[in-house]
Design an enzyme around this catalytic site. Structure first.
Site, PDB file in Angstrom:
ATOM      1  N   SER A 141      -1.783  17.990 -41.062  1.00 12.82           N
ATOM      2  CA  SER A 141      -1.785  18.984 -42.117  1.00 12.82           C
ATOM      3  C   SER A 141      -1.294  20.365 -41.652  1.00 12.82           C
ATOM      4  O   SER A 141      -1.007  21.216 -42.488  1.00 12.82           O
ATOM      5  CB  SER A 141      -3.193  19.136 -42.697  1.00 12.82           C
ATOM      6  OG  SER A 141      -4.094  19.536 -41.680  1.00 12.82           O
ATOM      7  N   LYS A 178      -2.801  28.969 -39.297  1.00 12.63           N
ATOM      8  CA  LYS A 178      -2.958  28.006 -40.398  1.00 12.63           C
ATOM      9  C   LYS A 178      -3.894  28.609 -41.435  1.00 12.63           C
ATOM     10  O   LYS A 178      -4.893  29.250 -41.080  1.00 12.63           O
ATOM     11  CB  LYS A 178      -3.515  26.703 -39.825  1.00 12.63           C
ATOM     12  CG  LYS A 178      -3.608  25.552 -40.828  1.00 12.63           C
ATOM     13  CD  LYS A 178      -4.142  24.301 -40.132  1.00 12.63           C
ATOM     14  CE  LYS A 178      -4.217  23.104 -41.053  1.00 12.63           C
ATOM     15  NZ  LYS A 178      -4.713  21.892 -40.353  1.00 12.63           N
ATOM     16  N   SER A 185      -4.027  16.577 -36.992  1.00  7.03           N
ATOM     17  CA  SER A 185      -3.273  17.605 -37.717  1.00  7.03           C
ATOM     18  C   SER A 185      -2.613  18.688 -36.880  1.00  7.03           C
ATOM     19  O   SER A 185      -1.831  19.473 -37.422  1.00  7.03           O
ATOM     20  CB  SER A 185      -4.166  18.275 -38.763  1.00  7.03           C
ATOM     21  OG  SER A 185      -4.214  17.473 -39.904  1.00  7.03           O
TER      22      SER A 185
HETATM   23  N1  GLN Z   1      -3.807  13.103 -41.474  1.00  8.07           N
HETATM   24  C1  GLN Z   1      -5.229  13.083 -41.333  1.00  8.07           C
HETATM   25  C2  GLN Z   1      -5.898  13.151 -42.683  1.00  8.07           C
HETATM   26  O1  GLN Z   1      -5.209  13.038 -43.636  1.00  8.07           O
HETATM   27  C3  GLN Z   1      -5.667  14.161 -40.410  1.00  8.07           C
HETATM   28  C4  GLN Z   1      -5.909  15.470 -41.053  1.00  8.07           C
HETATM   29  C5  GLN Z   1      -6.393  16.521 -40.070  1.00  8.07           C
HETATM   30  O2  GLN Z   1      -6.419  16.329 -38.870  1.00  8.07           O
HETATM   31  N2  GLN Z   1      -6.834  17.631 -40.615  1.00  8.07           N
HETATM   32  O3  GLN Z   1      -7.055  13.276 -42.797  1.00  8.07           O
END
Ligand code: GLN
Length: 487
Positions: free
Chosen positions: A153, A78, A177
């Site tokens: 993400s 990532k 994420s």
């Molecule tokens: N979807 C969550 C957010 O928008 C989680 C993001 C993550 O785990 N980095 O913050």
């Protein structure tokens, strides 16, 4: 050549027996990327030169009889983990030209193990989002249906694994994420216990919640990657000084005596009935395998979304203060003074969602509002953790439920409705707030799209989580199904 379809453990056996070479395996993955990434867009940067060089080196190690489980295995990282000499954008214009002078601890460890970097995976900007549509560059498409999101993400990482554009990936998980994109793409994703894996060199979003973990094609691969990732790192003050078990020793198929807690609150309104059915079937399967199923209650589940977002916005507003266009980030050559330079850099460098969160987080931390928002969120966070402590104290070994209340949604469907997008994180957030290990594994399909099943364990009980996941996986074939693009 279909080498890109292999799992890590399958590829390792063939590499060790010298039936294939790391260069052949890497070339197969790179050509899969060539064929399909124009459509899927899982990668921000593909690194064929680095990959082939590392693959040649891996072949030397293998010839010398030094093949470790990840030697010669292609990996996608990532794009919020620093890779020395390879651009690391965090999905943001702010870091578009950033080439880190060092590698994250986990990246260094994978290199030491002989893994092969094939590219940096797309992500929501600064890991803020659930669909990869907030990437400053382009959205990633779900390999099961290119008109849908892969989740986020770590959407690029999950899509790359699902499309066989890598053998495995590393993602980061602050509020889901790793697990939510794993669920939406039909792959396996583990968020380790907070502190189990070093965060050194991970570009910070919300430091009390962030964890790095693997996205893989099956549970055995997940255990193999965890063997490499879990160790004490003196460079990260929150890294646990616990010894690393051999996680593959937990891969057994007997669940006799394992107590599985099923919170009533995880089957609330908003849960798609098709997803619920698959998850209920998965729980029934665990019972068949010998587990004791126990209904439990998580009374503070209704507060987790608000608690998570307040906490993560506040931490993000502080973490992202460093992007001032001077030390880090976009430089504004047309500015007259330092104030204007900072404001231009931040105005141009950050996207809408990131700005929204910085503003809300700054507000929640500001004098007069701190107690009402941030401090209260911390108190509720403790209550959420106590819900789990209680269940574990009463003998529950793992807590299970859906990963995401819905299957992959259409690109563009929720992008202008941030609240709706936030609400879909309701099942993944608790493990982050409580710091627990949690895996998402495929448990079937609804309307042709993958459904994820989530298994949470006690702190540092990644082994138990893997046992339950493996037993389920071995008695089903959902993990073997690939989108047609992956073949
Ligand atoms: N979807 C969550 C957010 O928008 C989680 C993001 C993550 O785990 N980095 O913050």
């Amino acid at each position: 050549m279909t080498l890109h379809r292999l799992t890590i453990h399958e590829a390792h056996d063939l590499l060790r027996e010298r039936r294939i070479s790391a260069v052949e395996l890497t070339e197969s993955v790179l050509s899969q990327i060539d064929r399909h990434d124009e459509e899927i867009k899982a990668y921000i940067t593909v690194t064929p030169e680095v990959a082939l060089e590392q693959a040649r080196r891996a072949d030397e190690l293998i010839s010398a009889g030094e093949a470790r489980p990840l030697t010669g295995i292609p990996v996608a990282i990532k794009d919020n983990m620093c890779t020395r000499g390879v651009p690391t954008t965090c999905g943001s214009r702010m870091l578009e030209n950033f080439v880190p002078p060092y590698s994250a601890t986990v990246v260094g460890r994978l290199y030491d193990e002989g893994a092969v970097l094939v590219g940096k995976a797309n992500m929501d900007e600064f890991a803020m989002g659930s669909s990869t549509e907030y990437s400053a560059f382009f959205p990633t498409h779900n390999p099961w249906d290119a008109s849908r999101v892969p989740g986020g993400s770590s959407g690029g990482a999950a899509a790359a694994v699902a499309a066989n554009e890598t053998l495995f990936a590393l993602g980061s998980d602050t509020g889901g994420s790793i697990r939510q994109p794993a669920a939406l793409c039909g792959v396996t994703g583990l968020k380790p216990t907070y502190g189990r894996v070093s965060r050194y060199g991970l570009i910070a979003f919300a430091s009390s919640l962030d964890q790095i973990g693997p996205l893989t094609k099956d549970v055995r691969d997940c255990a193999l990657v965890m063997n490499a990732l879990a160790f004490h790192d003196p460079q990260d003050s929150t890294s646990a000084s616990k010894s690393t078990p051999d996680y593959t020793s937990y891969l057994t198929d007997d669940l006799t005596g394992v107590v599985v807690g099923v919170p009533t609150e995880y089957f609330a309104t908003g849960l798609d009935s098709g997803v619920e059915e698959r998850v209920r079937d998965a729980i029934a399967k665990l019972a068949e395998l010998g587990a004791e199923i126990r209904e439990i209650s998580m009374p503070h589940e209704q507060y987790v979304v608000a608690t998570y977002f307040l906490t993560s916005w506040a931490e993000a507003s502080a973490n992202l203060a460093r992007y001032d266009g001077v030390k880090y980030g976009l430089f504004a050559p047309d500015a007259q003074d330092i104030g204007e330079a900072q404001s231009k850099a931040r105005g141009r460098g950050f996207g809408r969602e990131v700005k929204r969160r910085i503003m809300l987080g700054t507000y929640a931390l500001s004098s007069g509002y701190y107690d009402a928002y941030y401090l209260n969120a911390q108190k509720v966070r403790t209550l959420v953790k106590e819900d789990f402590d209680r269940a574990f104290a009463e003998g529950v070994d793992v807590v299970v439920g859906p990963t995401s209340p819905i299957v992959a949604f259409g690109i563009g469907e929720l992008v202008d409705d941030p609240l709706e997008m936030y609400l879909s994180d309701l099942y993944t957030i608790p493990a982050n707030l409580a710091g627990l290990p949690c895996i998402s594994i495929p448990c079937g399909f609804h309307e042709g799209l993958p459904v994820g099943f989530q298994i949470m364990g006690r702190p540092f009980a990644e082994g138990t989580v893997l046992t339950v996941a493996y037993a389920f996986e071995q008695s089903t074939d959902f993990h073997l199904q690939r989108p047609s693009i992956g073949t």
